[in-house]
Design a protein around this motif. Structure first.
Motif, PDB file in Angstrom:
ATOM      1  N   ASP A 104      -3.709 -60.426 -14.503  1.00 27.91           N
ATOM      2  CA  ASP A 104      -4.307 -59.633 -13.424  1.00 27.91           C
ATOM      3  C   ASP A 104      -5.737 -60.056 -13.128  1.00 27.91           C
ATOM      4  N   ILE A 105      -6.553 -60.131 -14.188  1.00 30.72           N
ATOM      5  CA  ILE A 105      -7.972 -60.392 -13.937  1.00 30.72           C
ATOM      6  C   ILE A 105      -8.603 -61.122 -15.110  1.00 30.72           C
ATOM      7  N   LEU A 106      -9.401 -62.100 -14.793  1.00 27.85           N
ATOM      8  CA  LEU A 106     -10.174 -62.842 -15.789  1.00 27.85           C
ATOM      9  C   LEU A 106     -11.570 -62.234 -15.809  1.00 27.85           C
ATOM     10  N   ASP A 107     -11.888 -61.580 -16.921  1.00 26.24           N
ATOM     11  CA  ASP A 107     -13.191 -60.904 -17.037  1.00 26.24           C
ATOM     12  C   ASP A 107     -14.039 -61.679 -18.045  1.00 26.24           C
ATOM     13  N   SER A 108     -14.020 -61.274 -19.316  1.00 23.11           N
ATOM     14  CA  SER A 108     -14.740 -62.059 -20.328  1.00 23.11           C
ATOM     15  C   SER A 108     -14.027 -63.382 -20.581  1.00 23.11           C
ATOM     16  N   ASP A 136     -16.809 -62.119 -11.431  1.00 17.81           N
ATOM     17  CA  ASP A 136     -18.086 -62.803 -11.580  1.00 17.81           C
ATOM     18  C   ASP A 136     -18.809 -62.223 -12.797  1.00 17.81           C
ATOM     19  N   THR A 137     -18.305 -62.545 -13.996  1.00 24.76           N
ATOM     20  CA  THR A 137     -18.809 -61.977 -15.243  1.00 24.76           C
ATOM     21  C   THR A 137     -19.750 -62.964 -15.917  1.00 24.76           C
ATOM     22  N   PRO A 153     -16.401 -59.316  -7.424  1.00 25.81           N
ATOM     23  CA  PRO A 153     -17.694 -58.968  -8.029  1.00 25.81           C
ATOM     24  C   PRO A 153     -17.524 -58.324  -9.408  1.00 25.81           C
ATOM     25  N   ASN A 154     -18.592 -58.288 -10.161  1.00 26.11           N
ATOM     26  CA  ASN A 154     -18.567 -57.730 -11.512  1.00 26.11           C
ATOM     27  C   ASN A 154     -18.618 -56.200 -11.454  1.00 26.11           C
ATOM     28  N   GLU A 155     -17.519 -55.622 -10.968  1.00 30.93           N
ATOM     29  CA  GLU A 155     -17.360 -54.164 -10.860  1.00 30.93           C
ATOM     30  C   GLU A 155     -16.034 -53.833 -11.519  1.00 30.93           C
ATOM     31  N   PHE A 156     -15.781 -52.541 -11.733  1.00 27.49           N
ATOM     32  CA  PHE A 156     -14.486 -52.167 -12.290  1.00 27.49           C
ATOM     33  C   PHE A 156     -13.484 -52.007 -11.159  1.00 27.49           C
ATOM     34  N   ILE A 174      -6.649 -53.637  -3.319  1.00 27.42           N
ATOM     35  CA  ILE A 174      -7.510 -53.801  -4.492  1.00 27.42           C
ATOM     36  C   ILE A 174      -8.890 -53.294  -4.108  1.00 27.42           C
ATOM     37  N   GLY A 175      -9.466 -52.430  -4.964  1.00 25.67           N
ATOM     38  CA  GLY A 175     -10.772 -51.871  -4.618  1.00 25.67           C
ATOM     39  C   GLY A 175     -11.573 -51.470  -5.833  1.00 25.67           C
ATOM     40  N   VAL A 176     -12.744 -50.906  -5.535  1.00 26.28           N
ATOM     41  CA  VAL A 176     -13.680 -50.459  -6.569  1.00 26.28           C
ATOM     42  C   VAL A 176     -13.697 -48.933  -6.548  1.00 26.28           C
ATOM     43  N   LEU A 177     -13.556 -48.337  -7.732  1.00 28.22           N
ATOM     44  CA  LEU A 177     -13.521 -46.871  -7.826  1.00 28.22           C
ATOM     45  C   LEU A 177     -14.887 -46.261  -7.560  1.00 28.22           C
TER      46      LEU A 177
END
Ligand code: 5GP
Ligand code: MG
Ligand code: MG
Length: 183
Positions: A104-108, A136-137, A153-156, A174-177
């Protein structure tokens, strides 16, 4: 009650996601056309990538297997500690097959780093990553992702499979809470 009212803003609409997923499927179809005979396995990292992989698989016009893995990263809340545990392993062997991990998502990057290492040890013919999102972590681990849906962006992030406390996976965009949802 509308789940989408809990979003501060939308990042990618249902339509934008569908177009991007179709393009990823087309690229994979092209890249793997001569590998299908050896076997292609799409591996879903549960649970966040389930909706993405379901849509992606139907955009890959080649025979393939779908398998599922669940991992948990120990850590405090929304941050990954890098210590990863396999909660559910694959159902079939991947030896000699061409593996594509759908994430789903590449974070760290620590989850994917662990997964790639663990799957490489099982001697697949090849292994590549297809991630829906790359965040963008800062200090992201160096993970080789051949296919990336969107930079974000580096958001949840929530929606289209991604949750907050097991909710919002069934939001189509897909969005930011909104921050007040966390408190
Ligand atoms: P990592 O930090 O190891 O790259 O990512 C670990 C996992 O944390 C991801 O696969 C994903 O399930 C979860 N994660 C990371 N960032 C987000 C986010 O913004 N939203 C959601 N819902 N999950 C996230
Ligand atoms: Mg994940
Ligand atoms: Mg989650």
């Amino acid at each position: 009650m509308n789940l989408e009212d809990d979003l501060a803003y939308e990042l990618f609409s249902e339509m934008e996601i569908a177009e991007r997923v179709a393009a990823l499927g087309e690229a994979i179809t092209k890249d793997y056309a001569d590998k299908a005979d050896e076997g292609i396995v799409l591996i879903c990292v549960l649970r966040g990538a389930a909706i993405f992989m379901g849509d992606l698989a139907r955009q890959i016009k080649l025979p393939l297997e779908m398998d599922y893995m669940a991992v948990s990263s120990y850590g405090n809340g929304t941050k990954s500690s890098g210590v990863v545990r396999i909660l559910k392993d694959l159902s079939s062997s991947i030896e000699g097959k061409h593996v594509i991990i759908a994430e789903d998502i590449l974070d760290s990057g620590l989850t994917l780093k662990f997964l790639i290492k663990s799957l490489k040890a099982r001697k697949p013919a090849s292994i590549e990553v297809c991630t829906l999102l790359r965040k963008d972590t800062p200090n992201q681990a160096d993970v080789n992702c051949r296919y990336i849906g969107f930079e974000c962006p580096n958001e949840f992030i929530v929606g289209y499979g991604l949750d907050y406390a097991e909710r919002y996976r069934n939001v189509s965009c897909i969005g930011v809470l909104k921050p007040e949802i966390y408190s």
